[in-house]
Design a protein around this motif. Structure first.
Motif, PDB file in Angstrom:
ATOM      1  N   MET A  82       0.846  -1.187   0.000  1.00  0.00           N
ATOM      2  CA  MET A  82       0.000   0.000   0.000  1.00  0.00           C
ATOM      3  C   MET A  82       0.889   1.247   0.000  1.00  0.00           C
ATOM      4  O   MET A  82       1.803   1.339   0.817  1.00  0.00           O
ATOM      5  CB  MET A  82      -0.860  -0.033   1.265  1.00  0.00           C
ATOM      6  N   PRO A  83       0.658   2.170  -0.904  1.00  0.00           N
ATOM      7  CA  PRO A  83       1.542   3.333  -0.960  1.00  0.00           C
ATOM      8  C   PRO A  83       1.518   4.094   0.367  1.00  0.00           C
ATOM      9  O   PRO A  83       0.481   4.204   1.012  1.00  0.00           O
ATOM     10  CB  PRO A  83       0.951   4.194  -2.084  1.00  0.00           C
ATOM     11  N   GLY A  84       2.667   4.588   0.754  1.00  0.00           N
ATOM     12  CA  GLY A  84       2.724   5.388   1.964  1.00  0.00           C
ATOM     13  C   GLY A  84       2.843   4.561   3.228  1.00  0.00           C
ATOM     14  O   GLY A  84       2.934   5.105   4.313  1.00  0.00           O
ATOM     15  N   ARG A  85       2.847   3.255   3.093  1.00  0.00           N
ATOM     16  CA  ARG A  85       2.957   2.407   4.273  1.00  0.00           C
ATOM     17  C   ARG A  85       4.356   1.821   4.371  1.00  0.00           C
ATOM     18  O   ARG A  85       4.951   1.451   3.371  1.00  0.00           O
ATOM     19  CB  ARG A  85       1.972   1.241   4.193  1.00  0.00           C
ATOM     20  N   VAL A  86       4.837   1.740   5.614  1.00  0.00           N
ATOM     21  CA  VAL A  86       6.132   1.120   5.859  1.00  0.00           C
ATOM     22  C   VAL A  86       5.908   0.001   6.862  1.00  0.00           C
ATOM     23  O   VAL A  86       5.154   0.159   7.809  1.00  0.00           O
ATOM     24  CB  VAL A  86       7.106   2.163   6.440  1.00  0.00           C
ATOM     25  N   VAL A  87       6.540  -1.153   6.635  1.00  0.00           N
ATOM     26  CA  VAL A  87       6.401  -2.231   7.613  1.00  0.00           C
ATOM     27  C   VAL A  87       7.765  -2.612   8.179  1.00  0.00           C
ATOM     28  O   VAL A  87       8.788  -2.431   7.523  1.00  0.00           O
ATOM     29  CB  VAL A  87       5.764  -3.514   7.019  1.00  0.00           C
ATOM     30  N   VAL A  88       7.772  -3.098   9.406  1.00  0.00           N
ATOM     31  CA  VAL A  88       9.004  -3.639   9.969  1.00  0.00           C
ATOM     32  C   VAL A  88       9.096  -5.097   9.542  1.00  0.00           C
ATOM     33  O   VAL A  88       8.135  -5.677   9.090  1.00  0.00           O
ATOM     34  CB  VAL A  88       9.035  -3.528  11.515  1.00  0.00           C
TER      35      VAL A  88
END
Lengths: 560, 1121
Positions: free
Chosen positions: B551-557
Motif C-alpha cells: 500500500m503506498p505510503g505504508r512502511v512495515v518492519v
C-alpha cells in the motif's frame, strides 16, 4: 420436404452402439488424461442417477452407472453409420452435425411411401444399426432439425403448421449464442412460441438481424436449400495382384504405376501431398506357416527382419506404412524412392496380394525464395537423405541432438532435423548465446573453472563412453582403490571426489506405468569420482560413478 | 569445534526451506554451541531464531546476506541503464551472468546490528515492495557507510569472490577481496570455503585458499545451510521453481545439484575439511568474537513531546486527572475514592516503568480520533486500567467492574503493555494510521508485518502448480484441502482425496500431498498486519529493518506482531472493526434522519428492551451475540445485567467449550447445580463466575494461588495460551503447575480439574477486560437495533460483509421486526442504503374521556422509516457507474431509460440489464399517483403507486437503449414504450431478486409454499418454541448457515429460515455421513426429528433430511467449515 435424423446424447450413443448390453443402463462417457478424467456426457438414466458433467471419474464411480472412455473413433464410426443410413433413403443428404443429418425427401413417396412411413423406416433402420434416433419431417430443413432435437421418437409436421408445432419447444433448441439466450431468459421468452410472437421491428432494434433470424427459425419459416454432403476428396489407388509378389523390385514397379496415377490426379486438381499411406494385403497363409526369417528381400536377398513386430497389424489385417513429408510435394519418382527405402527397412512379412496407396491432398507450397538468401538444401533431397540415413541407423538415432536443461549428466534428446528458415545475412550469434557443444555448454565438464589465463588452469575435455562401461570397483574408506572395466583395470593411483549429483526426485523410481508424458526418465542420484589409473601408456584419467539407486559402478568417460 | 556461520531459514522467502526453530533443533542435535542465521536482505526470522536458541542454550548469531552490486557495473554503467538491461534479461536464467551477488554479513556488536538494520532499510526503501534485486542492491558506498561492527564472509557460489573469479579469474577475485578488506577492515574479512561435493566449488576453494594465503586472511568453513535436513532439498527445489515461475519439470538447472546444504554435524564438517583443519577451528574463534545477540537490541521507549516546563510523567498525570474528574466526577464517594487510589497506584507503576511516553502516544491517537469524529474504543487488557479509562482510551470502568489491573501491567512480568484500539473499518481507520505516520515520521513509525505462510489452499495451489497440474485440477485440489473444520477420526487424507475424486495411489499425487504438507506454515512472503503499529522515537530502523508495504505510503518492519512483542517493542494495534463502522454510521443516520442524538457513552444502562431481546435470542445482526451457538446459549443464560453480557461474550469460545465450562456455569446459574470451587483458596477468584473459570485473568490468578506461580510465571502461562507454536511450552507449564499444586497440598482430583481448565484455554480464552469492551459494543448494537432498527439495519447492510449472517437473512429478520424496505431504484437509491421517512402516513388514534366527560381525540404521529436498498446491492453494477448515476440524477431526474443510458455513459449494457432485472428501473418514466384505500378514513392512508413499467418492460427498453441508434437519431429523445413481454411471475421475481441482489424484499421463498408445507405437516419456525420437548416434528426452510465446529465431535448444525423465523437443526455424524451431499449442497431442506425444547432453546434433532425444491433462486448460506 425434409427429414432430420438426430441422435440424442450422441457421445453415449456412439459407445452404446458397440455394446448393446448398455442400452438399458445408465452410462456416462469420460474424457481427459489421468489423473484428471472427467464426465463428458451421460444418458438420461445416468443424469437421473445424479451424474453431472465435469465430475471426476472417481466421483462418478460412486454412482450406479457404467463408465466408458470417450472414443473419437467410435464417434466417427457412429456418424458414418448415420450418414449411410440417411443415404440409403435419399441421394441428397446434409451432414449437419455429428449427431444430426438432414435428408431431402421430396418426391420419394413413390419409393418409400408417405413421409410418416419413411420417417418410421428411417428410425427403425437407425435402431437396427445400433443408434436410437429421433426423426422429424417438416417443410424446411431447420424446422425438421428443431423438431428432431426437441421431440422424442418420430414427428411429422404438416406444411404450414411449423410455428404451431414448434411453439412448445424451449428456445435453446435453436442453439442460440449464450448472450442472446441470457437476454431471452430475462425477457421470460422461454419457448419458440413466445419468441415467434415478439414484434419483428422491435426484435431487430434489440437483437439485430440475428434476432430476426432466430425468430424466423422459431416460426419454422426459414427456407434454405439443403447443403448436400460432398463425398470427401479421396486420392486412393488400389491394385490387386494376380500372383502374390515376393520381391521388392516387382513391387516397386506396381508402386510406380500407382504413384503416377495418384500424382496425375493430384496435379489435375493443383494439389500436392504431404503424406502417403501404403497398405499391403499379405498372403495370410504364408505368414502363418512361414518361419520368422522367411521374408522377401531385394533380388531374393534375405533380410533378417523385425518388421512383423513393428507393424501395426494383426495377422489378417493389411500392413500399413506411412511416409510423412516435411512439406507438400508432387514427385512420383521421389515418392517411389522413399517407399522403396521404407520397405527395405521394414520389408513385409509375407508375399503381397494387394497394394493400396493413398495420398493426403494439400495445397502445394509456393516455390519462390529470397534473392539474397543462402540456399538451403532442397527439402525433397534432404528428406531423401534423412530417410536413407534412418534406414541405416534407425529412426530414433537420427536428427539434431538437443541438450536438455537438467543436471543429469549427458542428458539429451534427438530432435527431428529441420533446418530453420533462412534468416537473412545478419550474423546469427551474439556473444552469450549458448551453442550446442560449445565450450560454454561444456563448462560443467571441465575439471577447472575457465580462466582467461590458460597457463594457470588447464582445461580438460571429457570423452564420454556411450553407453557408460559397467565396472567393478573396490572401495576402501569410501574411496575407490581398484577398478576393473573391460580393458580399464588396475589400482587407482589418485582420486578426487565424490562429486555428488541427484535430481528429478519428483518422478517415481518405478518405470511402469509411466503416466508423465514429459518425462525423460525417473529420479536419479550418483556419486562421481575422477580417478587416475596407471596403464601401459602412462597414467590415464577416468570419470567413474556409482549409481546410488542400484549401487552399480560405471566408467563414464576418459579425460583427454 | 565447528559453528555453522552461514545458514538461511525459510525467512529468506523461497530461498530456504526450514523455519528457524528447526535449524536450532538440528543445531542442538549436532551438539553445536552456536549458529548464525543470515537470511536474504533481512532479519525476518531472527526473533524466532533467537528465542528458540535461547531456550535450547545455543548462542544465536545474527546477520544477513546482503544483495550487492559488484564493482564492474558501478564503474561502467549508471544504475538506470543497468536496470533496463536487467529487466530485459530477467527472462533469461543461468546463462545470463548473475548481475548481483550477495555478501554474508555477521553482526559482531550492537553497533554492527544497528548498521545492518539501517543498511537493509536503506536498500529496501530504494524501490517499491518486491523490487528486483538489482534495484535495491547495496553499492560499495552503502557498505562503507554501515561497515562498522560487521564481519564479512566472502560467500559461496553467489558470493562476491565467486562472481569475481568467474568474471575475471584469480586476479579479479583477489582485487574483490582486497576491496572487501578496504571496506570492512583486515580483521573483519574471512575467506569462506564451502564443500557440497561439486567440482566447480572445489576449484573455487583452491583459488580462495590461495588468495587467503596471499592476503593473510583467515579461512573459515561453512555449509551455506538452506534447510535443516537433507530431504528438505525437495522443498527448496519446489520453492526455486515457484520463485522462477516454472514447474519442476522445466526449471532444469535452476534446481539444486544435490542435497548437501543441510545442517551438518561438526564431525561431518571436520571430515570434509580434513585437509584444512584451520578452516574449522576458525569458526569457533569467529563465533566467540560475535558478542551481539538480540537480547542486546537497544530498543528505547518512545518519547512524547511535552511543553518545556513539563515532564512526560507530569503531563500524563495532568491528563489523567482531567479525565478522571470527568469519568468519576458524578460517581459516589466510595467509587471516587477507589478510583483515585487505583489511578495513583497505576501512575506510580507507569512512572517506575518509565511508560508515560507510551500512554501519551496512545492518548494522542485517541484524542485525534475524537477530534475528527472517528469512533474509537480500546479493547483487550487495556480495559483493566483506570488510567486508560480516564484518558478515554477505553470505555469500560475497571473500578466498577473490579477488573484485574495486573493482567494489563505488572512490574514483575517485565513485559510492556499492549493497547489495542478498535476503529471503524475502512477510511476512518486509515486516517488514524496516517496520523501516526505523519506524527512520528517515516523512520519512527511502521506497521508490524504479517508473515504470510503456506496454508492448506495456498500450499496446495502452488505445489500443484510446480508439479505441472493443470488449472482445473489445481482448483479441485485447492477446494479439497479447505474442507470442513472438523475431521472424523476415520476421515483420512486418502478418503478426503477419494471423496474429491482423486486417487492417491497416483505417484504424482502422493508427491503432491507430501510436499503440500511439508510446506505448511513455511513463510511465503511478508504482508502487512492489519493494524499493528510500532512507534520509536525516529530510530526504528536501527532496531529492525523497515521496508515499503504494497500500500503506498505504508512502511512495515520485518517482524510480525508476536516477534515485536517477544523483542519487547511497544506497539499499538489500530484495528478495523466492522461493528464500529456500523455504530458510527447508525449514529450519523439517527442524527441526520431522525434528528436525534445517540451517544454511545451515555446509553441507558439497563434498557429492558435490550435484555428482552437478548433473553429471547432475538439477536440477528448484534455484535458477538448473533451466532447460532450464542443464540442457543442466550435463552439459558438469560442476561439481566451488563456483566451477564460480558460472560455471554466470553463463554461461547473454543476455550470454555472444550474445557467443558459452559454447561456447569449455566447449570449453576439456573440453580440446578451447587456452586463449588476446586479448592477453597480459589473462591475469591471464581466467585463472580460461580466457581467456573471463564476468563484469562482467573486462570492467571488460579495459577498464582494454587500453584504459587509468580507473576512472571503466570505471564509465561498466558503467552503460551496465545498462539499455536506453544504446545511444547504448554506441557512444560503443566509439569510446573502440578508441582506447585502438590506443594500447596491440593488434592489430585482438584489438581486435574485446575489443569484441565487451564490447558483447555490453550485454544483460546478471552480476558475479562476484552470481553467487557466487546460486551459494550454488543450492548450498543443491541440498543440500536431495539430502538433505531431502520438506521441500524441500513448501517449493517452498508458494511457487509461482516458478522454471521448473509444480508438476505438480515433483511428478513428486520422485516419480521416490522421494518419496511424499498427496492433499489435508480430514481431514489444512493449507492448505499438510506432511510426514507414514511411516518407521515401512519396515525395512531386514541380517544380519551376527559374529566368533564367530553371526548378528546389525540393523534400521535409515529416517526417511521423505511430502508431504501442502495445500488451497491445490485450485482454487477460497478461502484464508479453507481456513483456516476447518482451524480447525474442529482442534477436532474431521468425521464426515460433511454435518457438514463445516454446521460450516464458509464453504465454498460450489462449494468443496465442488471438494474432492470431487479426492478430498479421500474419507476423511471412512469408516473406516480396516489391512491387512497377505501377501507381507511380518507386521507389517512395513501399509497404511492408506480404504474406502467414492470421489470420486463424495463428489460425490453434496456435492450434498445443500449444499442446506439446512430448519429442521425442520437439526439432524438424517445419515450419508453410498453413491452410485449409478460410481467414476471412470483418465482421469476424471486430468481431475479436473488440473482441480482442476493436477497429479496418480497415474501420469503417459503411463504409461497406454505400450503404445501402444511400438507406435509411442516411446522413454521415460529411455532416450534410453543411445542413440547420430545415431540416429533418436521421443520423446513432455506439453509442460511451450516456449521461443523471442531468442538462438536462431528455434529453439524443447520439454521433453516422460513418466513416466520429461524429453526435450528442438529445433525448427528451418522446422519451427516449418510446424507453428506444433500446436507452440503441443497439450498432448502426438510428435517424430521425430535424437538428439543429445553430452557427455551429450541432445535430439531434430525433423524431424516429431505431436499426440497422450493425455488430456482440462488439463495446463499454462510458455511463454516
Amino acid at each position: 420436404m425434409n427429414a432430420t435424423i438426430y441422435v440424442p446424447d450422441f457421445l453415449v450413443a456412439a459407445v452404446v452402439r458397440l455394446e448393446p448390453a448398455l442400452r438399458e443402463k445408465a452410462v456416462a462417457v469420460l474424457e481427459g488424461e489421468p489423473p484428471v478424467v472427467t464426465v463428458a456426457a451421460m444418458n438420461e438414466a445416468a443424469a437421473e442417477a445424479g451424474i453431472e458433467p465435469g465430475m471426476t471419474k472417481l466421483q462418478a464411480a460412486a454412482y450406479p452407472v457404467e463408465l466408458r472412455q470417450r472414443s473419437p473413433a467410435q464417434e466417427a464410426a457412429a456418424h458414418a453409420v448415420l450418414l449411410d443410413c440417411a443415404q440409403a433413403f435419399s441421394p441428397r443428404v446434409e451432414d449437419t452435425a455429428a449427431d444430426t443429418i438432414v435428408l431431402d425427401i421430396a418426391g420419394l413417396e413413390r419409393l418409400f411411401g408417405p413421409p410418416a412411413k419413411l420417417a418410421q423406416d428411417l428410425a427403425r433402420r437407425a435402431s437396427e444399426l445400433g443408434l436410437e434416433a429421433n426423426v422429424a419431417v417438416a417443410a424446411n430443413p431447420d424446422a425438421a432439425i428443431h423438431a428432431a432435437r426437441g421431440f422424442a421418437s418420430v414427428t411429422i409436421i404438416p406444411p404450414g403448421k411449423q410455428a404451431e408445432r414448434l411453439g412448445s419447444l424451449p428456445v435453446d433448441v435453436l442453439q442460440v449464442a449464450p448472450e442472446i439466450l441470457q437476454t431471452l431468459d430475462r425477457w421470460g421468452v422461454r419457448n419458440l412460441r413466445a419468441l415467434a410472437a415478439l414484434p419483428e421491428v422491435a426484435i431487430v432494434e434489440r437483437l439485430g438481424q440475428e434476432g430476426l433470424r432466430l425468430q424466423k427459425l422459431a416460426r419454422g419459416a426459414v427456407e434454405r436449400p439443403l447443403v448436400p454432403a460432398e463425398p470427401p476428396l479421396e486420392f486412393e489407388e488400389t491394385m490387386e495382384l494376380e500372383h502374390a509378389v515376393e520381391l521388392l523390385e516387382p513391387l516397386a514397379f506396381v508402386l510406380g504405376r500407382l504413384l503416377e496415377q495418384l500424382c496425375a490426379r493430384l496435379g489435375a486438381r493443383a494439389l500436392a501431398t504431404n503424406e502417403l499411406r501404403l497398405m499391403l494385403d499379405l498372403d495370410a497363409a504364408q505368414i502363418e506357416d512361414s518361419p520368422r526369417d522367411r521374408v522377401i528381400g531385394r533380388s531374393g536377398h534375405r533380410v533378417i527382419d523385425s518388421a512383423v513386430n513393428s507393424m501395426t497389424r494383426s495377422p489378417d489385417a493389411p500392413m500399413t506404412r506411412f511416409i510423412r513429408l516435411p512439406l507438400p510435394m508432387l514427385d512420383s519418382r521421389l515418392f517411389l524412392k522413399l517407399l522403396q527405402l521404407e520397405l527395405r527397412a521394414h520389408p513385409p512379412a509375407a508375399p503381397v496380394m494387394k497394394v493400396t496407396l493413398s495420398a493426403e491432398p494439400v495445397q502445394p507450397r509456393p516455390g519462390q525464395g529470397g534473392l539474397f538468401l543462402p540456399a538451403t538444401p532442397a527439402p525433397d533431397r534432404l528428406e531423401l537423405t534423412l530417410a536413407r540415413l534412418a534406414g541405416i541407423v534407425g529412426k530414433q538415432k537420427i536428427g539434431a541432438a538437443e541438450v536438455l536443461d537438467t543436471h543429469r549428466p549427458d542428458a539429451f534428446q534427438m530432435k527431428r532435423f529441420a533446418p530453420s528458415a533462412p534468416q537473412g545475412l545478419k550474423p546469427r550469434r551474439e556473444s552469450g548465446d549458448r551453442e550446442i557443444g560449445s565450450s560454454e555448454h561444456l563448462k560443467t565438464d571441465h575439471l577447472m573453472t575457465r580462466s582467461p589465463d590458460p597457463a594457470m588452469y588447464s582445461t580438460m575435455a571429457l570423452r564420454r563412453f556411450r553407453p557408460p562401461l559397467a565396472a567393478t570397483v573396490e572401495v576402501r574408506d569410501g574411496e575407490p582403490v581398484r577398478i576393473a572395466a573391460g580393458e580399464i583395470r588396475g589400482e587407482v593411483a589418485s582420486v578426487s571426489g565424490p562429486w555428488r549429483n541427484s535430481g528429478e526426485w519428483w518422478k517415481s523410481t518405478e518405470t511402469t506405468p509411466r503416466i508423465d508424458t514429459d518425462d525423460h526418465g525417473s529420479n536419479w542420484a550418483r556419486d562421481e569420482w575422477d580417478i587416475a589409473v596407471p596403464g601401459t601408456q602412462g597414467i590415464a584419467l577416468y570419470r567413474i560413478y556409482r549409481d546410488l539407486a542400484s549401487s552399480a559402478w560405471f566408467v563414464e568417460g576418459t579425460y583427454d | 569445534m565447528y559453528v555453522e556461520l552461514h545458514s538461511a531459514s525459510a525467512f529468506s522467502f523461497l530461498e530456504g526451506a526450514s523455519v528457524p526453530e528447526e535449524l536450532v533443533d538440528t543445531c542442538v542435535a549436532a551438539e553445536m554451541p552456536a549458529m548464525a542465521l543470515l537470511d536474504r536482505d533481512g532479519v525476518y526470522g531472527s526473533p524466532r531464531f533467537h528465542l528458540a536458541a535461547k531456550k535450547a542454550g545455543v548462542k544465536a548469531h545474527i546477520g544477513a546476506e546482503i544483495t550487492f552490486l559488484p564493482l564492474r557495473h558501478r564503474d561502467t554503467e549508471n544504475v538506470s541503464s543497468f536496470k533496463f538491461q536487467v529487466s530485459r534479461g530477467r527472462l533469461e536464467t543461468r546463462n545470463v551472468k548473475r548481475e548481483t551477488c550477495c555478501i554474508p554479513l555477521l553482526a559482531e556488536s550492537r553497533a554492527g546490528y544497528q548498521n545492518l538494520c539501517r543498511l537493509i532499510t536503506r536498500m529496501k526503501m530504494r524501490g517499491p515492495k518486491d523490487a528486483p534485486p538489482e534495484v535495491i542492491a547495496a553499492c560499495e558506498d552503502d557498505l562503507r557507510e554501515y561497515a562498522a561492527g560487521l564481519i564479512c564472509l566472502t560467500g559461496g557460489d553467489d558470493g562476491p569472490l565467486a562472481a569475481a573469479l568467474a568474471e575475471g579469474g584469480i586476479d579479479a577475485a583477489r582485487r574483490e577481496v582486497e576491496r572487501l578488506v578496504s571496506i570492512f577492515g583486515r580483521e573483519n574479512v574471512y575467506v569462506e570455503l564451502q564443500r557440497h561435493f561439486l567440482r566447480e566449488e572445489e576449484a573455487r576453494n583452491q583459488a580462495a585458499v590461495e588468495i587467503a594465503r596471499e592476503l593473510r586472511l583467515p579461512i573459515v568453513a561453512s555449509n551455506s545451510v538452506r534447510y535443516a535436513r537433507a530431504w528438505q532439498r525437495e522443498i527448496l527445489d519446489a520453492f526455486t521453481a515457484i520463485r522462477h515461475h516454472r514447474t519442476l519439470g522445466t526449471a532444469g538447472r535452476l534446481l539444486a545439484r544435490n542435497s548437501e546444504r543441510y545442517v551438518k554435524t561438526p564431525r561431518e564438517m571436520a571430515h570434509l575439511f580434513a585437509d584444512l583443519p584451520e578452516a574449522i577451528a576458525e569458526t569457533g574463534q569467529l563465533s566467540s568474537r560475535l558478542e551481539f545477540t538480540l537480547a542486546d537490541l537497544g530498543y528505547e521507549f518512545p518519547r512524547y513531546p511535552v511543553p518545556e516546563d513539563e515532564t512526560m510523567m507530569s503531563f500524563l498525570r495532568k491528563r489523567t486527572e482531567e479525565g478522571a474528574r470527568e469519568r468519576y466526577g458524578r460517581a459516589d464517594r466510595h467509587l471516587r475514592q477507589r478510583a483515585r487510589r487505583q489511578i495513583e497506584r497505576e501512575l506510580a507503576l507507569i512512572e517506575k516503568l518509565d511508560l508515560a511516553g507510551y500512554f501519551l502516544i496512545v492518548w494522542d491517537i485517541v484524542r485525534f480520533c475524537r477530534e475528527q469524529g472517528i469512533l474509537v474504543q480500546g479493547r483487550g487488557s487495556a480495559a483493566n486500567s483506570a488510567v486508560c479509562y480516564s484518558l478515554g482510551i477505553t470505555a469500560v470502568d475497571p473500578i466498577q467492574m473490579e477488573l484485574l489491573f495486573e493482567r494489563f501491567l505488572s512490574e514483575e512480568r517485565g513485559e510492556w503493555p499492549d493497547i489495542d484500539l478498535d476503529l471503524p473499518s475502512g477510511e476512518q481507520r486509515e486516517r488514524a494510521i496516517q496520523y501516526v505516520y505523519q506524527r512520528y515520521g517515516k523512520l519512527g513509525a511502521a506497521m508490524t508485518a504479517n508473515v504470510i505462510t503456506y496454508r492448506g489452499r495456498s500450499a496446495a495451489r502452488e505445489i500443484g502448480k510446480v508439479l505441472g497440474f493443470d488449472p482445473e485440477m489445481l482448483d479441485r485440489l485447492a477446494k479439497l484441502v479447505g474442507s470442513w473444520e472438523y475431521r472424523d477420526p476415520d476421515e483420512t487424507l486418502e478418503r478426503q482425496f477419494r471423496d474429491g475424486g482423486f486417487d492417491l495411489t497416483h505417484p504424482r499425487l502422493r508427491k503432491f500431498l507430501e510436499l503440500a504438507l511439508a510446506v505448511q506454515d513455511l513463510p511465503r512472503h511478508l504482508g502487512q498486519h492489519s493494524g499493528g503499529m510500532v512507534v520509536c522515537q525516529g530510530q526504528l530502523d536501527s532496531v529492525v529493518p523497515l521496508e515499503p508495504a504494497t500500500m503506498p505510503g505504508r512502511v512495515v518492519v520485518q517482524w510480525d506482531k508476536e516477534d515485536c512483542a517477544d523483542m519487547g517493542i511497544i506497539k499499538v494495534d489500530l484495528l478495523g472493526l466492522g461493528m464500529m463502522a456500523v455504530l458510527e454510521d447508525s449514529i450519523a443516520m439517527i442524527h441526520r434522519d431522525y434528528g436525534e442524538e445517540a451517544d454511545l457513552a451515555h446509553l441507558p444502562a439497563d434498557d429492558p428492551a435490550v435484555y428482552a431481546a437478548l433473553q429471547k435470542a432475538d439477536t440477528v445482526g448484534m455484535f458477538q451475540v448473533e451466532s447460532r451457538a450464542q443464540m442457543s446459549c442466550l435463552p439459558r443464560l438469560r442476561p439481566k445485567c451488563f456483566y451477564d453480557i460480558v460472560v455471554e461474550v466470553a463463554i461461547i469460545r473454543p476455550g470454555p467449550i472444550v474445557g467443558q465450562m459452559v454447561n456447569p456455569y449455566l447449570k449453576r446459574r439456573q440453580g440446578r447445580e451447587p456452586v463449588t470451587y476446586p479448592h477453597p483458596s480459589l473462591e475469591p477468584v471464581l466467585a463472580r463466575t460461580l466457581g467456573v473459570p471463564l476468563f484469562q485473568e482467573q486462570l492467571l490468578r488460579m495459577a498464582m494461588i494454587a500453584a504459587g506461580f509468580t507473576g512472571g510465571e503466570a505471564e509465561e502461562l498466558r503467552r503460551a495460551f496465545g498462539f499455536k507454536r506453544s504446545e511444547l511450552r504448554m506441557r512444560d507449564i503443566e509439569v510446573k503447575l502440578r508441582a506447585g499444586m502438590e506443594r500447596n497440598g491440593i488434592a489430585p482430583k482438584a489438581q486435574q480439574q485446575i489443569v484441565n481448565s487451564i490447558t483447555s484455554f490453550a485454544l483460546y480464552g478471552f480476558p475479562e477486560s476484552h470481553a467487557a469492551s466487546f460486551a459494550l459494543l454488543a450492548y450498543a448494537s443491541a440498543w440500536l437495533k431495539c430502538h433505531y432498527l431502520a438506521a441500524f439495519t441500513a448501517a449493517l447492510l452498508n458494511n457487509q460483509p461482516m458478522g454471521f449472517y448473509h444480508p438476505s437473512t438480515i433483511v428478513k429478520d428486520a422485516q419480521r421486526h416490522g421494518l419496511k424496505f424499498k427496492p433499489a431504484d435508480v430514481a431514489r437509491s444512493k449507492r448505499l442504503c438510506t432511510l426514507e421517512d414514511v411516518s407521515s402516513f401512519t396515525f395512531h388514534v386514541s380517544r380519551k374521556e376527559t374529566a368533564d366527560g367530553a371526548q378528546r381525540e389525540t393523534r400521535n404521529v409515529k416517526r417511521d422509516f423505511a430502508v431504501r436498498l442502495g445500488l451497491r446491492y445490485v450485482k454487477g453494477l460497478r461502484e464508479e457507474a453507481a456513483r456516476a448515476l447518482v451524480r447525474e440524477r442529482e442534477r436532474r431526474p431521468f425521464a426515460s431509460i433511454d435518457e438514463l443510458a445516454r446521460r450516464v455513459p458509464e453504465l454498460r449494457k450489462s449494468e443496465l440489464a442488471a438494474l432492470a432485472e431487479v426492478g430498479a428501473l421500474n419507476s423511471v418514466s412512469s408516473f406516480e399517483f396516489q391512491v387512497s384505500s377505501e377501507n381507511e378514513p380518507a386521507n389517512l392512508k395513501l399509497e404511492t403507486r408506480n404504474v406502467k413499467h414492470h421489470r420486463r418492460d424495463a428489460l425490453w427498453q434496456v435492450e434498445k437503449a443500449a444499442r446506439p441508434p446512430g448519429p442521425l437519431l442520437e439526439e432524438i429523445a424517445e419515450a419508453d414504450a410498453a413491452s410485449p413481454l409478460p410481467a414476471m411471475s412470483d418465482e421469476e421475481r424471486l430468481v431475479a431478486d436473488f440473482r441480482g441482489t442476493g436477497l429479496t424484499l418480497g415474501p420469503h421463498p417459503m411463504a409461497y409454499r406454505r400450503r404445501e408445507m402444511d400438507a406435509l405437516g411442516v411446522r413454521p419456525a415460529r411455532e416450534l418454541p410453543g411445542l413440547p420437548n420430545g415431540k416429533r416434528v418436521r421443520a423446513a426452510g432455506c439453509v442460511i448457515a451450516r456449521q461443523r465446529p471442531g468442538t462438536a465431535r462431528g455434529f453439524v448444525f443447520l439454521s433453516l429460515e422460513d418466513e416466520t423465523g429461524i429453526a435450528n437443526a442438529i445433525i448427528t455424524p451418522d446422519l451427516f455421513e449418510k446424507n453428506r451431499l444433500l446436507l452440503v449442497g441443497e439450498q432448502f431442506l426438510l428435517v424430521e426429528g425430535v424437538l428439543q425444547n429445553l430452557d427455551n432453546v429450541v432445535s430439531v434433532k434430525a433423524e431424516r433430511v429431505l431436499p426440497l425444491a422450493i425455488t430456482g433462486a440462488a439463495t446463499r448460506s454462510h458455511d463454516f467449515h
